[in-house]
Write an enzyme that holds these catalytic residues in place. Sequence first.
Site, PDB file in Angstrom:
ATOM      1  N   LYS A  61       0.850  -1.200   0.000  1.00 53.12           N
ATOM      2  CA  LYS A  61       0.000   0.000   0.000  1.00 53.12           C
ATOM      3  C   LYS A  61       0.882   1.245   0.000  1.00 53.12           C
ATOM      4  O   LYS A  61       1.473   1.610   1.016  1.00 53.12           O
ATOM      5  CB  LYS A  61      -0.900   0.045   1.245  1.00 53.12           C
ATOM      6  CG  LYS A  61      -1.978   1.118   1.110  1.00 53.12           C
ATOM      7  CD  LYS A  61      -2.417   1.724   2.432  1.00 53.12           C
ATOM      8  CE  LYS A  61      -1.630   2.925   2.852  1.00 53.12           C
ATOM      9  NZ  LYS A  61      -1.773   4.128   2.025  1.00 53.12           N
TER      10      LYS A  61
ATOM     11  N   GLU B 123      10.624   1.143   9.787  1.00 46.98           N
ATOM     12  CA  GLU B 123      11.548   2.242   9.481  1.00 46.98           C
ATOM     13  C   GLU B 123      10.785   3.522   9.795  1.00 46.98           C
ATOM     14  O   GLU B 123       9.932   3.951   9.017  1.00 46.98           O
ATOM     15  CB  GLU B 123      11.946   2.194   8.003  1.00 46.98           C
ATOM     16  CG  GLU B 123      12.751   0.973   7.610  1.00 46.98           C
ATOM     17  CD  GLU B 123      14.157   0.975   8.181  1.00 46.98           C
ATOM     18  OE1 GLU B 123      14.596   2.025   8.684  1.00 46.98           O
ATOM     19  OE2 GLU B 123      14.808  -0.072   8.148  1.00 46.98           O
TER      20      GLU B 123
ATOM     21  N   CYS C 169      13.757  11.123   6.208  1.00 45.76           N
ATOM     22  CA  CYS C 169      13.836  10.628   7.588  1.00 45.76           C
ATOM     23  C   CYS C 169      15.246  10.805   8.145  1.00 45.76           C
ATOM     24  O   CYS C 169      15.419  10.889   9.360  1.00 45.76           O
ATOM     25  CB  CYS C 169      13.437   9.169   7.622  1.00 45.76           C
ATOM     26  SG  CYS C 169      14.363   8.191   6.449  1.00 45.76           S
TER      27      CYS C 169
ATOM     28  N   GLU D 294      10.416  16.144  14.806  1.00 49.72           N
ATOM     29  CA  GLU D 294      10.895  16.044  13.434  1.00 49.72           C
ATOM     30  C   GLU D 294      10.385  17.273  12.650  1.00 49.72           C
ATOM     31  O   GLU D 294       9.192  17.559  12.650  1.00 49.72           O
ATOM     32  CB  GLU D 294      10.314  14.749  12.835  1.00 49.72           C
ATOM     33  CG  GLU D 294      11.084  14.203  11.692  1.00 49.72           C
ATOM     34  CD  GLU D 294      10.515  12.848  11.202  1.00 49.72           C
ATOM     35  OE1 GLU D 294       9.421  12.434  11.612  1.00 49.72           O
ATOM     36  OE2 GLU D 294      11.198  12.217  10.386  1.00 49.72           O
TER      37      GLU D 294
HETATM   38  P1  NAP Z   1       2.784   8.242   7.800  1.00 51.01           P
HETATM   39  O1  NAP Z   1       1.744   9.258   7.981  1.00 51.01           O
HETATM   40  O2  NAP Z   1       3.141   7.391   8.961  1.00 51.01           O
HETATM   41  O3  NAP Z   1       2.286   7.336   6.584  1.00 51.01           O
HETATM   42  C1  NAP Z   1       3.076   6.285   6.083  1.00 51.01           C
HETATM   43  C2  NAP Z   1       2.180   5.254   5.443  1.00 51.01           C
HETATM   44  O4  NAP Z   1       1.332   4.684   6.445  1.00 51.01           O
HETATM   45  C3  NAP Z   1       1.258   5.809   4.372  1.00 51.01           C
HETATM   46  O5  NAP Z   1       1.096   4.846   3.357  1.00 51.01           O
HETATM   47  C4  NAP Z   1      -0.046   6.005   5.126  1.00 51.01           C
HETATM   48  O6  NAP Z   1      -1.181   5.976   4.306  1.00 51.01           O
HETATM   49  C5  NAP Z   1      -0.017   4.797   6.035  1.00 51.01           C
HETATM   50  N1  NAP Z   1      -0.870   4.898   7.222  1.00 51.01           N
HETATM   51  C6  NAP Z   1      -1.254   6.011   7.888  1.00 51.01           C
HETATM   52  N2  NAP Z   1      -2.045   5.672   8.927  1.00 51.01           N
HETATM   53  C7  NAP Z   1      -2.156   4.321   8.908  1.00 51.01           C
HETATM   54  C8  NAP Z   1      -2.838   3.374   9.725  1.00 51.01           C
HETATM   55  N3  NAP Z   1      -3.568   3.743  10.774  1.00 51.01           N
HETATM   56  N4  NAP Z   1      -2.734   2.063   9.414  1.00 51.01           N
HETATM   57  C9  NAP Z   1      -1.995   1.660   8.344  1.00 51.01           C
HETATM   58  N5  NAP Z   1      -1.339   2.516   7.532  1.00 51.01           N
HETATM   59  C10 NAP Z   1      -1.400   3.828   7.832  1.00 51.01           C
HETATM   60  O7  NAP Z   1       4.153   8.855   7.283  1.00 51.01           O
HETATM   61  P2  NAP Z   1       4.388   9.835   6.055  1.00 51.01           P
HETATM   62  O8  NAP Z   1       3.892  11.177   6.468  1.00 51.01           O
HETATM   63  O9  NAP Z   1       3.873   9.235   4.797  1.00 51.01           O
HETATM   64  O10 NAP Z   1       5.973   9.825   5.943  1.00 51.01           O
HETATM   65  C11 NAP Z   1       6.788  10.629   6.704  1.00 51.01           C
HETATM   66  C12 NAP Z   1       7.344   9.855   7.881  1.00 51.01           C
HETATM   67  O11 NAP Z   1       8.032   8.697   7.403  1.00 51.01           O
HETATM   68  C13 NAP Z   1       8.395  10.657   8.636  1.00 51.01           C
HETATM   69  O12 NAP Z   1       8.199  10.475  10.016  1.00 51.01           O
HETATM   70  C14 NAP Z   1       9.708  10.024   8.188  1.00 51.01           C
HETATM   71  O13 NAP Z   1      10.758  10.188   9.093  1.00 51.01           O
HETATM   72  C15 NAP Z   1       9.316   8.605   8.022  1.00 51.01           C
HETATM   73  N6  NAP Z   1      10.249   7.918   7.140  1.00 51.01           N
HETATM   74  C16 NAP Z   1      11.116   7.007   7.681  1.00 51.01           C
HETATM   75  C17 NAP Z   1      12.045   6.374   6.859  1.00 51.01           C
HETATM   76  C18 NAP Z   1      13.002   5.373   7.423  1.00 51.01           C
HETATM   77  O14 NAP Z   1      13.590   4.638   6.629  1.00 51.01           O
HETATM   78  N7  NAP Z   1      13.207   5.293   8.721  1.00 51.01           N
HETATM   79  C19 NAP Z   1      12.086   6.654   5.495  1.00 51.01           C
HETATM   80  C20 NAP Z   1      11.187   7.583   4.978  1.00 51.01           C
HETATM   81  C21 NAP Z   1      10.261   8.201   5.823  1.00 51.01           C
HETATM   82  P3  NAP Z   1      -1.869   7.327   3.777  1.00 51.01           P
HETATM   83  O15 NAP Z   1      -0.868   7.975   2.914  1.00 51.01           O
HETATM   84  O16 NAP Z   1      -3.037   6.809   3.039  1.00 51.01           O
HETATM   85  O17 NAP Z   1      -2.215   8.139   4.983  1.00 51.01           O
END
Ligand code: NAP
Length: 484
Positions: free
Chosen positions: A179, A254, A288, A385
């Site tokens: 997804k 991650e 990230c 962050e």
């Molecule tokens: P996010 O809001 O956590 O969303 C990530 C994914 O999870 C999206 O596909 C989102 O879907 C989905 N999601 C949201 N709520 C969910 C739930 N309740 N159940 C299942 N899936 C759910 O993060 P983001 O805003 O896309 O990305 C930014 C974050 O990612 C930052 O905190 C960044 O640091 C972190 N990140 C970490 C790494 C690493 O390797 N450590 C790499 C890149 C990014 P929707 O889009 O449909 O809401």
Amino acid sequence: MSEFNGLLLEANLIDGAWTGAEGGSEIDVTNPATGEVIGTVPNCGAEETGRAIEAAARAFDSYSRSDLSQRVRLLQDLHDALMDNQEALALLLTSEQGKPLPEARGEISIGAAYIRWFAEEIRRAKGEIVPSPTRDRQLLVTRHPVGVVGAITPWNFPSSMLARKLGPALAAGCTIVAKPATATPYSGLAWGKLCQDVGFPDGVVNVLTGSARAIGGAIMDSPTVRKVTFTGSTEVGRILIRQSADTVKKVSMELGGNAPFLVFDDADLDAAVEGAMIAKYRNAGQTCVCTNRFYVQAGVYDAFVSKLKAATAALVVGNGVDEGVTQGPLIDEAAVRKVEELIADATGKGGAIIQGGRRHGIGGTFFEPTTIANATQDMRFATEEIFGPLAAVFRFDNEEEAMAAANATEYGLAAYAYTRDLGRAFRLNEGLDYGLIGINAGLITTVEAPFGGLKQSGMGKEGGSQGLDDYLETKYMCVAGLTA
Ligand code: NAP
């Protein structure tokens, strides 16, 4: 659209068929640079996810038993297909995500490199024959694919984050239900198309868009899904870890970061600024591993800030498809508001804006590259962050103080330090509670090395030889009665 080589897919891939959502519900996908709608994707939920999981389970029966050489060949072909379509995929990525085209090209090529890496690495995923305590027995340790994998990915690296999951899963013999993030679904759907084009059997790779809660919930509730791999925020990661308990899934996470970037008095300051620019402003600060906090030793503080200011002034903000642009838009209005709030909080507590600080004149979600000096630990970005083009520069006096400040966060993903003192480099490696440490380097991600966080930045590694471990189960077989 021909510019995307037929890789802009407005349907989901379930069991080898491209389909819409039950009831036909759709979601608009917007270009963050222009605000224009690029197209739509299906708004799928639990029902469609259930079908995808069943398809993945059926496909697992044969795919997991396929010849290793066949899987390696498919992955090599996938690598080649990605590189053959690099330009179209990069354009698609920039259109939905906003990053400058050269960065998007780089993301496609590192994604392809992960696929090639795991095609090579699976050939070395050896088991063991363990010395037996008695002569009549042989003890074998063997490795097997975990089963159906659920993969949930974020919007900031919509292509390469999926590559790090698809690569090891497909190499190991797992099947996948993926997804992508709702803001940037097309890169993930394009992966589905290329997997299909190169010949992965129906059901091996399924890609669904739509409600995160419904799709995520169906993945988490299913006893058929044996592993979930997630890249995204720590907040959502915590929810998924909790949800994984009922079916005791393997999870790899991650999650978010809050990277410190330490500059010591003995550093090569020009190199430090060069590293700082890439560690801060890549993808407009939305990575990230982006530097959240610069800690600079008092003796070089003013010189570093003034060199950083000069380098930042050279950034070109604009639509990522335009020649020469080095910083695109932020992903959405909420991201802009967060940066504004952090700036207001910092200036209210004594922070000095020495550059930028406002929405960019070209409008939309573009923001000026910003530097704030005199940052202090009571400011929100010390613990939160930022995820935007804001460099906060703190001052420190000695190594102990810098190390303590760097570690004063719940996160533990990436840390950077510039120093010419080799002994200090090793003390930092021991003392910094981070999974990734760059000494005199601001960009350290590479397919050959394990990528992953400590503390609340997650668990598990992606890339390196370790990147396969989460997709393989270990079995032990004891064969007895061997003496004549
Ligand atoms: P996010 O809001 O956590 O969303 C990530 C994914 O999870 C999206 O596909 C989102 O879907 C989905 N999601 C949201 N709520 C969910 C739930 N309740 N159940 C299942 N899936 C759910 O993060 P983001 O805003 O896309 O990305 C930014 C974050 O990612 C930052 O905190 C960044 O640091 C972190 N990140 C970490 C790494 C690493 O390797 N450590 C790499 C890149 C990014 P929707 O889009 O449909 O809401």
